[in-house]
Scaffold this motif. Sequence first.
Motif, mmCIF file in Angstrom:
data_model
loop_
_atom_site.group_PDB
_atom_site.id
_atom_site.type_symbol
_atom_site.label_atom_id
_atom_site.label_comp_id
_atom_site.label_asym_id
_atom_site.label_seq_id
_atom_site.Cartn_x
_atom_site.Cartn_y
_atom_site.Cartn_z
ATOM 1 N N ASP A 160 -23.704 4.602 32.411
ATOM 2 C CA ASP A 160 -24.693 5.401 33.147
ATOM 3 C C ASP A 160 -24.049 6.731 33.565
ATOM 4 O OD1 ASP A 160 -26.451 6.541 34.882
ATOM 5 O OD2 ASP A 160 -26.659 4.789 36.199
ATOM 6 N N LYS A 190 -24.925 8.900 35.573
ATOM 7 C CA LYS A 190 -25.105 9.262 36.990
ATOM 8 C C LYS A 190 -24.074 8.587 37.893
ATOM 9 C CE LYS A 190 -29.690 10.968 37.152
ATOM 10 N NZ LYS A 190 -30.406 10.606 35.928
ATOM 11 N N ARG A 234 -23.149 -0.153 31.615
ATOM 12 C CA ARG A 234 -24.504 -0.720 31.604
ATOM 13 C C ARG A 234 -24.446 -2.203 31.236
ATOM 14 N NH1 ARG A 234 -28.219 3.625 31.835
ATOM 15 N NH2 ARG A 234 -27.583 5.509 30.714
#
Length: 419
Positions: free
Chosen positions: A373, A375, A380
């Motif tokens: 991810d 962010k 994941r």
Amino acid sequence: MNKKRVAVIGAGPAGLMAAGQAAARGAEVVVFEKKRRPALKLAITGKGRCNLTNKAPLAEFIKSYGPNGRFLRSSFGHFFSGDLIKFLKELGVNTGFERGGRVFPLSGDAAEVARALIGWAKENGAKIKTGTKVIRLIINENTISGVRYVASEGSEKAQDYLTDGVIIATGGASYPATGSTGDGYRLAKSVGHCIIPVRPALVPLETRGDIAGRLQGLSLKNVRLKMLADGKKAGDIFGEMLFTHYGVSGPIVLTVSKQVVDLLEEGKKVILSIDLKPALDHRKLDARILRDLETYRNKKSKSILKMLLPQKLIPVCIELLDLSGDKPGNQISSDERKRLRLWLKDFRLEVIGHRSFEEAIVTAGGIDLKEVDPKSLESRLVKNLYFAGEVLDIDADTGGFNLQAAFSTGYLAGISATR
Ligand SMILES: Cc1cc2nc3c(=O)[nH]c(=O)nc-3n(C[C@H](O)[C@H](O)[C@H](O)COP(=O)(O)OP(=O)(O)OC[C@H]3O[C@@H](n4cnc5c(N)ncnc54)[C@H](O)[C@@H]3O)c2cc1C
């Protein structure tokens, strides 16, 4: 409330930044570093001067990583070049910038940057266990619960360290003597991650025959280098290159090397065509040669060539073009003049290979970004597992971009692991 425990694997720029940030946010952080000293690679970067980042604006910065650069947007949103410069200033490391926006410490000493970073991470409370190598990730129901490690030297038995989060910051596979030997790829693969095949990047190239060897040490500035793959143009670049005993290196060669390595891997025949006179088109170059031959009509052609070429290239030019170096300028035929002009615009070397990971500045390939991810840099696939630095499938041109990626992803992984 119990402190969060975070294990960081690898004390390079990414791991140290992650560790310091996590510790600053109250986590109990242990950094496992298999070498006896942390940040060995950081201390030799930029020919010992550490080109730590670049002044380029964000859009241009991101382009230097190719298509995967987009993945870094969020990391850069948290911690970018200006933040790094400010962060280092607060640690007493003042920086300045040079040609191409390259940022260096004013001391010109990469070891100063390494020392400051290590000191800062420790001051924040991170514990750095040098000489310990992580050999396994401990997973329970798709959630990480610790790491297994051994002493890098000696035969001590494996021990487990249980944690709430693990950050893999083991670097790539290049310059293995500094500790980056690809362990992170094996660890990630063992818990189901896909690894984009790794290959050397920013790496010198080997060329056929003895021409490069005869030119060893010669640096050509302001040349245009064109790549041909199976006869088709595959790119070109302008700048400086260098001849070595096995082939070619220098800034523009390193920049195109990743593409060349991939073309060779695909089985393509790769030719490097050097335009030694990129500022002159064929018509102007012909006029220039004619003028030199006319002006120095009674001089030997090997002397006249000094007006056009560096000394080291003259015997190579004479041999490749089958010229007579002793012929005076006024006896050079139009066919010989044409051969010279064509060669000056298209001096060819065939690439037959590349140097190994031992000499590659960075590693292309790595942890597949689709499984991370952007962010948070969390996996994941496995909860509380994070990645930072060169272990990710991220690499860039020279200019400070690789270190900035390591610092920025380290920063984001560090704060994410404590959330
Ligand atoms: C000669 C050279 C010059 C460079 N110059 C520049 C430059 O000027 N500017 C720039 O932007 N980039 C430069 N780079 C690239 C840059 O150094 C790297 O991209 C950067 O160091 C990557 O940081 P990292 O923290 O991800 O990994 P690394 O710096 O490679 O650190 C990884 C650490 O993890 C440790 N480790 C690995 N496996 C384990 C394990 N199983 N257990 C415990 N520890 C482990 C290693 O020992 C190592 O200390 C240069 C690279 C080289 C080789």
